[in-house]
Design an enzyme around this catalytic site. Structure first.
Site, PDB file in Angstrom:
ATOM      1  N   LYS A 189       2.802   6.791   5.120  1.00 18.63           N
ATOM      2  CA  LYS A 189       1.916   5.757   4.570  1.00 18.63           C
ATOM      3  C   LYS A 189       2.429   4.410   5.021  1.00 18.63           C
ATOM      4  CE  LYS A 189      -1.526   4.076   2.374  1.00 18.63           C
ATOM      5  NZ  LYS A 189      -1.588   3.023   3.406  1.00 18.63           N
ATOM      6  N   THR A 190       1.497   3.544   5.385  1.00 18.32           N
ATOM      7  CA  THR A 190       1.832   2.174   5.763  1.00 18.32           C
ATOM      8  C   THR A 190       1.649   1.237   4.572  1.00 18.32           C
ATOM      9  OG1 THR A 190      -0.442   1.806   6.486  1.00 18.32           O
ATOM     10  CG2 THR A 190       1.162   2.494   8.164  1.00 18.32           C
ATOM     11  N   GLY A 191       2.147   0.037   4.724  1.00 19.94           N
ATOM     12  CA  GLY A 191       1.942  -1.015   3.725  1.00 19.94           C
ATOM     13  C   GLY A 191       2.222  -2.359   4.367  1.00 19.94           C
ATOM     14  N   SER A 214       0.797  -1.233   0.000  1.00 19.08           N
ATOM     15  CA  SER A 214       0.000   0.000   0.000  1.00 19.08           C
ATOM     16  C   SER A 214       0.825   1.277   0.000  1.00 19.08           C
ATOM     17  CB  SER A 214      -0.972   0.002   1.181  1.00 19.08           C
ATOM     18  OG  SER A 214      -2.071  -0.851   0.896  1.00 19.08           O
TER      19      SER A 214
END
Length: 220
Positions: free
Chosen positions: A155-157, A17
């Site tokens: 932002k995470t992923g 993501s």
């Protein structure tokens, strides 16, 4: 560039993501999405994440990391334009093999932490080869976390264990956290962190770990 684990910093993984950042920038640049307020209608199919089960604007979908919305965005952009812009942006290995709506989740796309930092630094400075508007709007939809007087945009992923690249034996999922810290009166520090997610608590620990490491180098 300060590196805490040189081997890991040079190891490419699926962006998962975190690719929502370039995906948004490309969508805004091509007109595939008009702006952060454009609404994406929920198709009525229940998703694994309950928060995704409603209509959402681009900004809301980004904040909720809504995978189906960003898969639709990628399909709107199309393979030809996506490949052109991924190359133009010099993002990771620039390989979109594996399906227009899956290449960053389970396909051929790979990026290492140093490449993440390079891309994010160019976005932060507004020097990507796209319009200022596309970059400004993308920066504006990044979630924000506060650490004292420091603002962290991020932002995470999460890379599923089945899609982790390299290595032998059991493989844990990989959790990303990328972004930059804006310290009041003290400049900005771009960062990219990833770690093996061996327990659910490790997901929640990403931001705390990032804050600790940023604090260690005086970025907070």
């Amino acid at each position: 560039v300060q590196v805490f684990d040189a081997t890991r910093a040079a190891t490419p993984y699926l962006p998962a993501s975190t690719f929502k950042i370039p995906n948004s920038c490309i969508a805004l640049q091509t007109g595939a999405v008009s702006g952060p307020g454009e609404v994406f209608k929920w198709d009525g199919a229940p998703r694994s994440v309950a928060a995704w089960n409603r209509d959402m604007t681009l900004a809301e979908a980004f904040a909720a990391s809504n995978v189906p919305v960003f898969q639709e965005i990628a399909r709107r952009i199309g393979s030809e334009r996506m490949q052109t812009f991924v190359r133009t942006l010099d993002y990771g290995n620039k390989d979109i093999g594996g399906g227009i709506d899956h290449f960053w989740l389970s396909g051929a796309m790979r990026i290492d932490p140093v490449q993440q930092v390079d891309f994010l630094d160019r976005l932060r400075r507004g020097v990507l080869p796209v319009s200022k508007r596309s970059q400004e709007l993308t920066r504006d939809i990044l979630p924000v976390e506060k650490a004292g007087e420091t603002v962290i945009r991020y932002k995470t992923g999460l890379v599923a264990a089945d899609h982790r690249a390299g290595g032998d034996g059991p493989r844990a999922p990989v959790g990303w956290l990328v972004g930059w810290a804006d310290k009041a009166g003290g400049g900005q520090t771009v960062f990219a962190l990833n770690l093996d997610i061996r327990e659910p608590r490790h997901l929640a620990a990403r931001m705390a770990l990032a804050k600790q490491l940023l604090g260690d180098i005086g970025a907070i």
